[in-house]
Enzyme design. Structure first.
Site, PDB file in Angstrom:
ATOM      1  N   GLY A  11       0.797  -1.485   0.154  1.00 10.12           N
ATOM      2  CA  GLY A  11       0.097   0.048  -0.073  1.00 10.12           C
ATOM      3  C   GLY A  11       0.885   1.182  -0.055  1.00 10.12           C
ATOM      4  O   GLY A  11       1.911   1.213   0.829  1.00 10.12           O
ATOM      5  N   ARG A  72       1.558  -5.307  -6.065  1.00  7.60           N
ATOM      6  CA  ARG A  72       1.378  -6.380  -5.178  1.00  7.60           C
ATOM      7  C   ARG A  72       1.784  -7.540  -6.025  1.00  7.60           C
ATOM      8  O   ARG A  72       1.259  -7.524  -7.128  1.00  7.60           O
ATOM      9  CB  ARG A  72      -0.140  -6.653  -4.619  1.00  7.60           C
ATOM     10  N   ASP A 103       4.085  -4.497   6.527  1.00  3.73           N
ATOM     11  CA  ASP A 103       4.522  -5.716   6.844  1.00  3.73           C
ATOM     12  C   ASP A 103       4.487  -6.922   5.775  1.00  3.73           C
ATOM     13  O   ASP A 103       5.792  -7.659   5.896  1.00  3.73           O
ATOM     14  CB  ASP A 103       3.851  -6.595   8.081  1.00  3.73           C
ATOM     15  N   THR A 125       3.628   2.870   5.707  1.00  6.03           N
ATOM     16  CA  THR A 125       2.095   2.554   5.967  1.00  6.03           C
ATOM     17  C   THR A 125       1.637   3.366   6.756  1.00  6.03           C
ATOM     18  O   THR A 125       1.870   3.871   7.670  1.00  6.03           O
ATOM     19  CB  THR A 125       2.083   1.099   6.317  1.00  6.03           C
ATOM     20  N   ASP A 127      -1.002   2.765   8.198  1.00  2.31           N
ATOM     21  CA  ASP A 127      -1.812   1.849   9.387  1.00  2.31           C
ATOM     22  C   ASP A 127      -0.935   1.849  10.833  1.00  2.31           C
ATOM     23  O   ASP A 127      -1.450   1.747  11.707  1.00  2.31           O
ATOM     24  CB  ASP A 127      -1.840   0.594   8.931  1.00  2.31           C
ATOM     25  N   ASP A 129       1.079  -0.079  11.880  1.00  2.00           N
ATOM     26  CA  ASP A 129       0.954  -1.385  12.674  1.00  2.00           C
ATOM     27  C   ASP A 129       2.237  -2.312  12.522  1.00  2.00           C
ATOM     28  O   ASP A 129       1.969  -3.280  12.586  1.00  2.00           O
ATOM     29  CB  ASP A 129      -0.315  -2.370  11.836  1.00  2.00           C
ATOM     30  N   ARG A 171      -8.144  -2.053   9.269  1.00  2.00           N
ATOM     31  CA  ARG A 171      -8.662  -3.426   9.552  1.00  2.00           C
ATOM     32  C   ARG A 171      -8.293  -4.266  10.853  1.00  2.00           C
ATOM     33  O   ARG A 171      -9.168  -4.663  11.709  1.00  2.00           O
ATOM     34  CB  ARG A 171      -8.325  -4.158   8.302  1.00  2.00           C
TER      35      ARG A 171
HETATM   36  P1  ADP Z   1       2.235  -4.176   2.559  1.00  2.00           P
HETATM   37  O1  ADP Z   1       3.555  -4.191   2.353  1.00  2.00           O
HETATM   38  O2  ADP Z   1       1.804  -2.843   2.412  1.00  2.00           O
HETATM   39  O3  ADP Z   1       1.816  -4.801   4.088  1.00  2.00           O
HETATM   40  P2  ADP Z   1       1.435  -6.523   1.008  1.00  2.00           P
HETATM   41  O4  ADP Z   1       0.837  -6.985   2.001  1.00  2.00           O
HETATM   42  O5  ADP Z   1       0.441  -6.364  -0.206  1.00  2.00           O
HETATM   43  O6  ADP Z   1       1.565  -4.877   1.417  1.00  2.00           O
HETATM   44  O7  ADP Z   1       2.684  -6.946   0.495  1.00  2.00           O
HETATM   45  C1  ADP Z   1       3.361  -6.409  -0.708  1.00  2.00           C
HETATM   46  C2  ADP Z   1       4.083  -7.458  -1.496  1.00  2.00           C
HETATM   47  O8  ADP Z   1       4.974  -8.247  -0.608  1.00  2.00           O
HETATM   48  C3  ADP Z   1       3.106  -8.625  -1.887  1.00  2.00           C
HETATM   49  O9  ADP Z   1       2.566  -8.307  -3.034  1.00  2.00           O
HETATM   50  C4  ADP Z   1       4.120  -9.684  -2.184  1.00  2.00           C
HETATM   51  O10 ADP Z   1       4.622  -9.540  -3.353  1.00  2.00           O
HETATM   52  C5  ADP Z   1       5.235  -9.772  -1.196  1.00  2.00           C
HETATM   53  N1  ADP Z   1       4.907 -10.395   0.238  1.00  2.00           N
HETATM   54  C6  ADP Z   1       4.003 -10.229   1.095  1.00  2.00           C
HETATM   55  N2  ADP Z   1       3.997 -11.245   1.933  1.00  2.00           N
HETATM   56  C7  ADP Z   1       4.874 -12.162   1.480  1.00  2.00           C
HETATM   57  C8  ADP Z   1       5.434 -13.129   2.103  1.00  2.00           C
HETATM   58  N3  ADP Z   1       5.148 -13.970   2.934  1.00  2.00           N
HETATM   59  N4  ADP Z   1       6.568 -13.833   1.233  1.00  2.00           N
HETATM   60  C9  ADP Z   1       7.100 -13.241   0.153  1.00  2.00           C
HETATM   61  N5  ADP Z   1       6.479 -12.109  -0.292  1.00  2.00           N
HETATM   62  C10 ADP Z   1       5.511 -11.460   0.567  1.00  2.00           C
END
Ligand code: ADP
Length: 319
Positions: A11, A72, A103, A125, A127, A129, A171
């Site tokens: 995000g 993503r 995260d 982020t 959030d 969080d 959330r």
């Molecule tokens: P944020 O970083 O804002 O929490 P996301 O949770 O959508 O956003 O994570 C961003 C990207 O990081 C995902 O689209 C994916 O490519 C990668 N990612 C997230 N979780 C994992 C994971 N457990 N292992 C490997 N890559 C991950």
């Protein structure tokens, strides 16, 4: 170390650009080259790279969103995708990577670090969080956006003697609702970390009206449930008119506050220094005003808690 990469992922958050700028400027100061990776891990896999000069990051400190774009990537979730990303980085002679994101992005970064690529994370982020840091980049701007909205809603709430529910992002975390609720003088703040007590909300509204208060503003973090439903519940019990405003994505945008620009500048710079010092699998954080480095995996294991003292304070001040 001669060349590092930087990407924004997950995000978007206001202040990400200020962090990218800080990474580039600190790197150039130390005679490092910087490669900008477009669209997060998706661009890392595709090799969607562009060199970032000092001037390439000019005129962006005040812009919301991210000039590197974000995405993503499902492909990155599996080992094959991450191996492809490693190949692209080797091909471009990248010797380290700064990951600006939340995260999820950090979980991906930990994998890269295990594959041997030095990686440092910068928490971006809205959030707030992520454990290990008091604040994430973008949170302060989002809170200010919500407070600004509350100020405006308050005008109409007073004029019409109505109960307003304002639904904000969060959330799993009530951080935005809590901070904006206190700063905006909300009567009640409903967050996912604390079970909702509608009786208490109704009592507060009625007590306020008995005192001649013309309006009530109730902040609802989206993780609590539908603000529309909660509003209907209040209407049924009080017979008062309720209105619901869902702020949605406006909370993600806008020019970053001075606080977020400052935080991003300090964190982005420190990330480069950490890579130069040989760190990997670390995340930059701020704790009690100091910029610190914490282990990324440890931070991810921990659930960031809201400050219950502040939550109680909110209840007292909205007496
Ligand atoms: P944020 O970083 O804002 O929490 P996301 O949770 O959508 O956003 O994570 C961003 C990207 O990081 C995902 O689209 C994916 O490519 C990668 N990612 C997230 N979780 C994992 C994971 N457990 N292992 C490997 N890559 C991950």
């Amino acid at each position: 170390m001669k060349r590092i990469g930087v990407l924004t992922s997950g995000g978007d958050a206001p202040g990400m650009n200020a962090a990218v700028r800080a990474v580039v400027r600190m790197a150039v100061y130390h005679h490092l080259e910087v490669i900008g990776v477009m669209r997060g891990y998706a661009g890392l896999i595709e090799g969607d790279f562009r060199p970032l000069s000092v001037s390439a990051v000019g005129d962006i400190i005040h812009r919301g969103g991210t000039v590197l774009r974000t995405a993503r990537s499902e492909e990155f979730m599996v080992p094959q995708g991450r191996r492809a990303a490693m190949e692209q980085m080797h091909r471009a002679d990248m010797e380290g990577l700064v990951v600006i994101g939340g995260d999820g992005s950090f979980r991906g970064a930990v994998h890269l670090s295990h594959l041997g690529m030095p990686v440092v994370g910068v928490p971006g982020t809205i959030d707030n969080d992520i454990a290990g840091t008091d604040f994430t980049i973008g949170f302060d701007t989002a809170v200010n956006t919500v407070v600004d909205a509350i100020n405006k809603i308050r005008d109409t709430a007073t004029s019409h003697e109505r109960v307003f529910l304002v639904e904000v992002m969060g959330r799993r975390s009530g951080a935005i609702a809590l901070m904006a609720g206190i700063a905006g003088g909300a009567e009640s703040i409903l967050i996912p970390e604390v079970p909702v007590n509608l009786d208490e909300v109704v009592t507060k509204i009625e007590r306020g009206r008995a005192r001649g208060k013309l309006h009530s503003i109730i902040l609802v973090a989206e993780g609590v449930g539908s603000a529309l439903e909660i509003g209907k519940g209040i209407e049924r019990r009080t017979g008062l008119d309720t209105r619901v405003t869902i702020l949605g994505h406006i909370q993600r945008g806008g020019t970053p506050t001075a606080f977020d620009r400052m935080l991003a500048s300090r964190m982005g710079s420190r990330a480069v220094e950490l890579l130069m010092e040989g760190a990997t699998g670390q995340m930059v954080g701020i704790q009690a005003q100091d910029i610190v480095a914490v282990d990324m995996e440890e931070a991810l294991k921990e659930q960031k808690r809201i400050d219950y003292d502040i939550y109680r304070l909110a209840g007292i001040l909205a007496i």
